[in-house]
Design an enzyme around this catalytic site. Structure first.
Site, PDB file in Angstrom:
ATOM      1  N   GLY A 167      57.457 147.432  13.438  1.00 42.70           N
ATOM      2  CA  GLY A 167      58.060 146.552  14.436  1.00 42.70           C
ATOM      3  C   GLY A 167      59.554 146.788  14.572  1.00 42.70           C
ATOM      4  N   ASP A 168      60.136 146.213  15.622  1.00 43.98           N
ATOM      5  CA  ASP A 168      61.579 146.294  15.895  1.00 43.98           C
ATOM      6  C   ASP A 168      62.059 147.728  16.092  1.00 43.98           C
ATOM      7  OD1 ASP A 168      61.689 143.533  15.579  1.00 43.98           O
ATOM      8  OD2 ASP A 168      62.117 143.685  13.434  1.00 43.98           O
ATOM      9  N   LYS A 224      61.152 148.691  21.266  1.00 45.75           N
ATOM     10  CA  LYS A 224      60.171 148.659  22.370  1.00 45.75           C
ATOM     11  C   LYS A 224      60.761 147.972  23.602  1.00 45.75           C
ATOM     12  CE  LYS A 224      57.471 146.454  19.601  1.00 45.75           C
ATOM     13  NZ  LYS A 224      58.232 146.600  18.336  1.00 45.75           N
ATOM     14  N   LYS A 243      63.882 147.882  24.585  1.00 50.06           N
ATOM     15  CA  LYS A 243      64.795 148.792  25.290  1.00 50.06           C
ATOM     16  C   LYS A 243      64.016 149.812  26.126  1.00 50.06           C
ATOM     17  CE  LYS A 243      67.798 152.590  25.133  1.00 50.06           C
ATOM     18  NZ  LYS A 243      69.012 153.274  24.794  1.00 50.06           N
ATOM     19  N   GLY A 282      60.380 139.951  19.018  1.00 45.96           N
ATOM     20  CA  GLY A 282      61.759 139.748  19.479  1.00 45.96           C
ATOM     21  C   GLY A 282      62.203 141.071  20.061  1.00 45.96           C
ATOM     22  N   HIS A 283      62.211 141.169  21.373  1.00 47.75           N
ATOM     23  CA  HIS A 283      62.524 142.441  22.032  1.00 47.75           C
ATOM     24  C   HIS A 283      63.899 142.346  22.691  1.00 47.75           C
ATOM     25  CE1 HIS A 283      58.000 143.670  22.367  1.00 47.75           C
ATOM     26  NE2 HIS A 283      58.375 143.374  21.141  1.00 47.75           N
ATOM     27  N   THR A 330      56.641 134.984  10.635  1.00 49.94           N
ATOM     28  CA  THR A 330      57.712 134.395  11.450  1.00 49.94           C
ATOM     29  C   THR A 330      57.541 132.875  11.557  1.00 49.94           C
ATOM     30  OG1 THR A 330      56.406 134.778  13.423  1.00 49.94           O
ATOM     31  CG2 THR A 330      57.980 136.497  12.832  1.00 49.94           C
ATOM     32  N   GLN A 340      55.149 144.128  17.983  1.00 49.28           N
ATOM     33  CA  GLN A 340      54.995 144.534  16.581  1.00 49.28           C
ATOM     34  C   GLN A 340      54.884 146.072  16.487  1.00 49.28           C
ATOM     35  OE1 GLN A 340      52.717 141.606  17.562  1.00 49.28           O
ATOM     36  NE2 GLN A 340      54.680 140.657  17.230  1.00 49.28           N
ATOM     37  N   VAL A 393      70.392 156.647  21.886  1.00 50.08           N
ATOM     38  CA  VAL A 393      71.621 156.805  21.099  1.00 50.08           C
ATOM     39  C   VAL A 393      72.511 155.569  21.156  1.00 50.08           C
ATOM     40  CG1 VAL A 393      71.658 159.332  21.142  1.00 50.08           C
ATOM     41  CG2 VAL A 393      72.696 158.058  23.038  1.00 50.08           C
TER      42      VAL A 393
HETATM   43  P1  GDP Z   1      61.704 145.720  19.479  1.00 52.80           P
HETATM   44  O1  GDP Z   1      61.157 144.509  18.809  1.00 52.80           O
HETATM   45  O2  GDP Z   1      60.881 146.928  19.202  1.00 52.80           O
HETATM   46  O3  GDP Z   1      61.929 145.528  20.955  1.00 52.80           O
HETATM   47  O4  GDP Z   1      63.130 145.980  18.823  1.00 52.80           O
HETATM   48  P2  GDP Z   1      64.258 144.878  18.513  1.00 52.80           P
HETATM   49  O5  GDP Z   1      64.913 144.502  19.785  1.00 52.80           O
HETATM   50  O6  GDP Z   1      63.726 143.783  17.664  1.00 52.80           O
HETATM   51  O7  GDP Z   1      65.215 145.696  17.559  1.00 52.80           O
HETATM   52  C1  GDP Z   1      65.834 146.863  17.980  1.00 52.80           C
HETATM   53  C2  GDP Z   1      67.354 146.664  17.866  1.00 52.80           C
HETATM   54  O8  GDP Z   1      67.984 147.907  17.984  1.00 52.80           O
HETATM   55  C3  GDP Z   1      67.935 145.789  18.962  1.00 52.80           C
HETATM   56  O9  GDP Z   1      69.041 145.095  18.454  1.00 52.80           O
HETATM   57  C4  GDP Z   1      68.387 146.809  19.992  1.00 52.80           C
HETATM   58  O10 GDP Z   1      69.443 146.339  20.834  1.00 52.80           O
HETATM   59  C5  GDP Z   1      68.856 147.917  19.111  1.00 52.80           C
HETATM   60  N1  GDP Z   1      68.724 149.267  19.651  1.00 52.80           N
HETATM   61  C6  GDP Z   1      67.714 149.796  20.390  1.00 52.80           C
HETATM   62  N2  GDP Z   1      67.911 151.119  20.566  1.00 52.80           N
HETATM   63  C7  GDP Z   1      69.053 151.421  19.940  1.00 52.80           C
HETATM   64  C8  GDP Z   1      69.763 152.633  19.710  1.00 52.80           C
HETATM   65  O11 GDP Z   1      69.367 153.706  20.126  1.00 52.80           O
HETATM   66  N3  GDP Z   1      70.904 152.555  18.957  1.00 52.80           N
HETATM   67  C9  GDP Z   1      71.365 151.387  18.446  1.00 52.80           C
HETATM   68  N4  GDP Z   1      72.492 151.413  17.749  1.00 52.80           N
HETATM   69  N5  GDP Z   1      70.726 150.226  18.632  1.00 52.80           N
HETATM   70  C10 GDP Z   1      69.571 150.253  19.346  1.00 52.80           C
HETATM   71  P1  IMO Z   2      58.483 143.020  17.413  1.00 52.01           P
HETATM   72  O1  IMO Z   2      57.580 142.951  18.613  1.00 52.01           O
HETATM   73  C1  IMO Z   2      58.934 143.022  13.096  1.00 52.01           C
HETATM   74  C2  IMO Z   2      56.062 140.662  10.803  1.00 52.01           C
HETATM   75  C3  IMO Z   2      56.600 139.448  10.088  1.00 52.01           C
HETATM   76  C4  IMO Z   2      55.658 139.415   8.913  1.00 52.01           C
HETATM   77  C5  IMO Z   2      54.335 139.857   9.509  1.00 52.01           C
HETATM   78  C6  IMO Z   2      53.412 138.702   9.896  1.00 52.01           C
HETATM   79  O2  IMO Z   2      59.813 142.411  17.630  1.00 52.01           O
HETATM   80  O3  IMO Z   2      58.540 144.409  16.884  1.00 52.01           O
HETATM   81  P2  IMO Z   2      53.438 136.952  11.887  1.00 52.01           P
HETATM   82  O4  IMO Z   2      54.433 135.902  12.259  1.00 52.01           O
HETATM   83  O5  IMO Z   2      53.155 137.925  12.972  1.00 52.01           O
HETATM   84  O6  IMO Z   2      52.164 136.376  11.309  1.00 52.01           O
HETATM   85  O7  IMO Z   2      54.117 137.752  10.662  1.00 52.01           O
HETATM   86  O8  IMO Z   2      54.652 140.599  10.669  1.00 52.01           O
HETATM   87  N1  IMO Z   2      56.356 140.702  12.268  1.00 52.01           N
HETATM   88  C7  IMO Z   2      57.267 141.498  12.817  1.00 52.01           C
HETATM   89  N2  IMO Z   2      58.154 142.344  12.248  1.00 52.01           N
HETATM   90  N3  IMO Z   2      58.846 142.925  14.447  1.00 52.01           N
HETATM   91  C8  IMO Z   2      57.956 142.108  15.020  1.00 52.01           C
HETATM   92  O9  IMO Z   2      57.768 142.062  16.354  1.00 52.01           O
HETATM   93  C9  IMO Z   2      57.136 141.311  14.203  1.00 52.01           C
HETATM   94  N4  IMO Z   2      56.176 140.396  14.439  1.00 52.01           N
HETATM   95  C10 IMO Z   2      55.701 140.042  13.239  1.00 52.01           C
HETATM   96  O10 IMO Z   2      57.941 139.616   9.704  1.00 52.01           O
HETATM   97  O11 IMO Z   2      56.037 140.390   7.979  1.00 52.01           O
HETATM   98 MG    MG Z   3      61.779 142.998  17.502  1.00 47.65          MG
END
Ligand code: GDP
Ligand code: IMO
Ligand code: MG
Length: 431
Positions: free
Chosen positions: A13-14, A17, A19, A41-42, A129, A224, A414
């Site tokens: 996760g994170d 996606k 972006k 959290g996107h 979460t 995720q 980047v």
């Molecule tokens: P998601 O859940 O997959 O949408 O990702 P999140 O938004 O939770 O986490 C990605 C984090 O990395 C966010 O704070 C974005 O703004 C940041 N981000 C995405 N792409 C880049 C990148 O290429 N470089 C940097 N420095 N930050 C990035």
């Molecule tokens: P995005 O879409 C990162 C993790 C939680 C926990 C496990 C189970 O932003 O990538 P849950 O609340 O789903 O039952 O928690 O999954 N988790 C994530 N970790 N990014 C996420 O979503 C997540 N959604 C759930 O931290 O370990």
């Molecule tokens: Mg996220």
């Protein structure tokens, strides 16, 4: 190039996606979320503004894009209203959003139960979460859940709510938690129906209308990551749905024949938030450096993310499971400044070299990563627009990722901004 693209998280996760979805959504006619809920959290950044989305698809910023919350999601309508209000306060007034009438509804007791189950695990918490995602999916599969479409029929809603509350209040009582009053919940949800009702519809029919029009571009946005998949992830330290592209047909209500292009979103390193094994996890100053430079703190919970090297065992596994055609290699700028960078190519388990993650977390916890080490690069690459302008060592890193994963890198990110995106695979420009 297909006009139907799936964006899938390929790690824990994170990965970025939000972006990547936003990048393509500028041209997409429709963006569909097909699983998960407000545990996601996107982050989306453009024109100097930063937005965080939880349940709402990341195509919401393009007024021409139809955004769909599919039937495979668990939808917390209270949180959707709060999210829309926040976006409104940030100036977003012109958008299109529809919610599946078949989507399971997250009710207030689901987050209470999520917290209670976690507390009961003693020192073995999943680190959820606490948004009630697991309990909501449980009720869906136990067939006592409520669905968003139920809100459109007050009498039917009352009947379903009473049945659900009989069971849930009993469970809450047994756990020593506060129970809920039927009339109060009913009134609250009828009010919610008056706010969201016009957005609730048969989204499968809507998506299929678009699918048969050849000129439409449709994007499916996973939440995720594949290592949090309920089936293929590091069970039980997973979420309660499958983020895979294989979930799109069920979670959006379309035929599998429509899916033909999948972008796997992967950080150039790895992170994980919450508990569970993480073979390449770092505990040294490099982890600190990466965490600070990459602002690796959870979008939803603010928890510091655990950090480790890029794991090609995971990447090969998730690309096989989700049918990944190209990587979007994210946060590449964060690796600048390190003397050496490492990629894990295999694991060593009980003296044997293995190619795939084992099934149990007990075995995964015993896996030792086998690394290759590459030269780092010092240059700031956050303004680079073309692959050829990257430092040689950075290019070598990308080529190595392709070699050890067997999947081409189609996009390099980047920086967090929409503009800080290098497209390598020319076919992706056609979307
Ligand atoms: P998601 O859940 O997959 O949408 O990702 P999140 O938004 O939770 O986490 C990605 C984090 O990395 C966010 O704070 C974005 O703004 C940041 N981000 C995405 N792409 C880049 C990148 O290429 N470089 C940097 N420095 N930050 C990035
Ligand atoms: P995005 O879409 C990162 C993790 C939680 C926990 C496990 C189970 O932003 O990538 P849950 O609340 O789903 O039952 O928690 O999954 N988790 C994530 N970790 N990014 C996420 O979503 C997540 N959604 C759930 O931290 O370990
Ligand atoms: Mg996220």
């Amino acid at each position: 190039m297909s006009q139907r693209l799936v964006v899938v998280g390929s790690q824990w996760g994170d990965e970025g996606k939000g972006k990547i979805t936003d990048y393509f959504a500028c041209r997409a006619d429709m963006v569909v979320r097909y699983q998960g809920g407000n545990n996601a959290g996107h982050t989306v950044m453009f024109d100097g503004h930063k937005y965080s989305l939880q349940s709402i698809p990341s195509g919401i910023f393009n007024p021409a894009t139809v955004n769909v919350m599919g039937n495979g999601m668990v939808v917390n309508p209270v949180s959707v209203i709060a999210e829309l209000q926040k976006l409104h306060d940030q100036g977003l007034t012109d958008y299109q959003l529809f919610i599946s009438d078949r989507a399971a509804m997250v009710m207030p007791w689901h987050s209470d139960l999520d917290g209670a189950y976690e507390n009961m695990k003693g020192g073995k918490q999943i680190g959820t979460t606490k948004k009630g995602i697991g309990p909501a999916y449980c009720d869906k599969y136990s067939r006592i859940g409520l669905r968003m479409g139920d809100l459109l029929d007050p009498e039917y809603f009352a009947e379903r709510l009473r049945a659900a509350m009989d069971v849930k209040n009993m469970e809450l009582r047994m756990l020593g938690l506060e129970t809920y009053d039927f009339d109060k919940v009913y009134d609250t949800y009828m009010e919610i129906a008056s706010v969201l009702g016009s957005r609730i519809c048969d989204t499968s029919a809507l998506i299929n209308e678009y699918l048969v029009m050849p000129d439409k571009k449709i994007l499916f946005e996973g939440a995720q990551g594949m290592m949090l998949c309920i089936d293929h992830g590091t069970y039980p330290f997973v979420t309660s749905s499958s983020p895979s592209a294989a979930s799109v047909p069920v979670g959006a209500g379309i035929s599998p024949k429509w899916i033909d292009n999948v972008v796997g979103v992967a950080k150039a390193y790895c992170t994980r938030v919450g508990e569970g094994p993480f073979p390449t996890e770092l505990h040294d100053h490099i982890a600190e450096e990466i965490r600070e430079r990459g602002h690796e703190y959870g979008t939803v919970t603010g928890r510091p993310r655990r950090v480790g090297w890029f794991d090609a065992v995971v990447a090969r596994y998730t690309s096989r499971l989700a049918g990944i055609d190209n990587w979007a290699l994210m946060l590449f700028d964060v690796l600048s400044g390190l003397d050496k960078v490492k990629i894990c190519t295999n694991y060593e388990l009980d003296g044997k070299i293995i190619d795939n993650p084992p099934a149990t977390i007990a075995m995964l916890a015993r896996c030792k990563p086998v690394y290759i080490e590459l030269e780092g690069w010092k240059e700031d690459i956050s303004d680079v627009k073309d692959f050829n302008d990257l430092p040689e060592a950075a290019k070598a890193y990308v080529r190595k990722v392709e070699e050890v994963t067997g999947v081409k890198v189609g996009i390099i990110s980047v920086g967090p901004d929409r503009k800080q995106t290098i497209i390598i695979d020319e076919k992706l420009r056609e979307f």
